[in-house]
Design a protein around this motif. Sequence first.
Motif, short mmCIF file in Angstrom:
data_model
loop_
_atom_site.label_atom_id
_atom_site.label_comp_id
_atom_site.label_asym_id
_atom_site.label_seq_id
_atom_site.Cartn_x
_atom_site.Cartn_y
_atom_site.Cartn_z
N GLY A 12 1.04 15.91 3.10
CA GLY A 12 1.65 15.20 1.58
C GLY A 12 0.40 14.76 1.24
N GLY A 13 -0.67 15.59 0.59
CA GLY A 13 -1.71 15.03 0.51
C GLY A 13 -1.70 16.03 -0.98
N PRO A 14 -2.66 16.02 -2.22
CA PRO A 14 -1.90 16.82 -3.32
C PRO A 14 -2.78 18.28 -3.56
N ARG A 15 -1.72 18.98 -4.11
CA ARG A 15 -2.42 20.28 -4.19
C ARG A 15 -3.79 20.80 -4.74
N ILE A 16 -4.66 21.55 -4.64
CA ILE A 16 -5.31 21.82 -4.54
C ILE A 16 -5.98 22.75 -5.57
N SER A 17 -6.41 22.87 -6.84
CA SER A 17 -7.03 24.55 -6.91
C SER A 17 -8.20 24.64 -7.62
N VAL A 18 -9.10 25.41 -7.50
CA VAL A 18 -10.34 25.50 -6.40
C VAL A 18 -10.56 27.39 -7.64
N ILE A 19 -11.42 25.98 -8.94
CA ILE A 19 -11.95 27.21 -9.84
C ILE A 19 -13.74 27.48 -9.88
#
Length: 407
Positions: free
Chosen positions: A85-92
């Motif tokens: 249930g944690g946030p979806r993280i985009s890595v840039i």
Amino acid sequence: MPTRLLDLDLNQPLPDLVDLGEYDRLTVIAWKGRVPLGLIHLPDNGRTVTAEALARVLKEFLGETVLNGVSEDSESPLPAFSGAGGPRISVIIPTRGRTSLVQGCLEAIRAQTYPPHEVLVVDNDPPDASTWTLLSEQYREVHYVMEPARGVRFARNRGLMESRGEVVAFTDDDCRPEPDWLKIIAMAFAARPGLGCVTGPVLPRELETRAQELLEARCGFIQGFNRKLFLPHPVKDFDPAFLLQTWRFGAGSNMAFRREALEELGYFDETMLAAEDLEMFYRILRGGRELAYEPGAVVRQRHTCSYAQMRRRMFEWGWGYASCLTKVIRYDSRYRRRALAEMATWLWAYQVRGRIWPRLRGRGDTSYPLNLMLMEFWGALAGVPGYFLGLQRARRQGSYEEVYPPE
């Protein structure tokens, strides 16, 4: 005069003897498991360091309770988190023609204990197709994005526009995030709904050159090893200058934002030729969001290697901070007078009276070169007109500018 970096996990026994070999000095990065406790420069005392000498220095800097393994504050006090249930993280990851560096960064992302939702490599005005070839052959799960406008601010904004995660985490191609980097970021955002930004320490990967040692001596990119929560509203004993001293909050090579906050406050200001990350920290707090510094969210970076690069870096630091203050002075009526006072204090009291003038008189700390002090000062002087130069250039190119909301 290279310095040896030694990572010590204090959950394990200290080594009986540390041989410096070809190195002149020793710097220890102390850990409790995966949580960093401190970066300690040992005094020059020969070619070897005994366990007794190590223990003595560690006790002096960290305290005996930490060394003995009974400190309750050594672990991050964030609530228990399974990842579900944690946030979806985009890595840039912005890059430009540095495939060997970006490959190492991607391997570190693959080793994360909290897998990212997506990873985007933004090729910034690429000189060739080497980055695209690397990703298509070895990292097919990574999204390749090409941004023709040169400048990390353009690359970061392109990554924002192409990504979909609820949280967007930024690092650089010469960085190696520690395995729990994304996990700590996710825990912080899950724990505080009002959190707009998370930063963390950027520890050196090496101190092999004089330039790398000088950058670390100048303060590097470490804001300490204690958790900090910066609030958007004044509290008791509030220092009016703290909100303007954006270097307190973190660094662009290790920062993450809640997408919702960026959609509300705007993306990175493309009119700024430097320090758009510091300006964003200010805007996060000024916009009513919290900013957390998490010492467990660690990134390791290979600092500037050559002295010429170090001179350029100091000039850009001065330019960037002066540009940030100039923007506040121009647009933010609430903090205009404070920004003017901060500019005057930083330039005169800190740079001239505190650093440059004592050195010109043969006093002060002689270990840090005077010409680097001057480069930072000249960069600051150039940063004020430079801000308006960047503004005019961006308007001609059609880049947008973020303006603080009216009172």
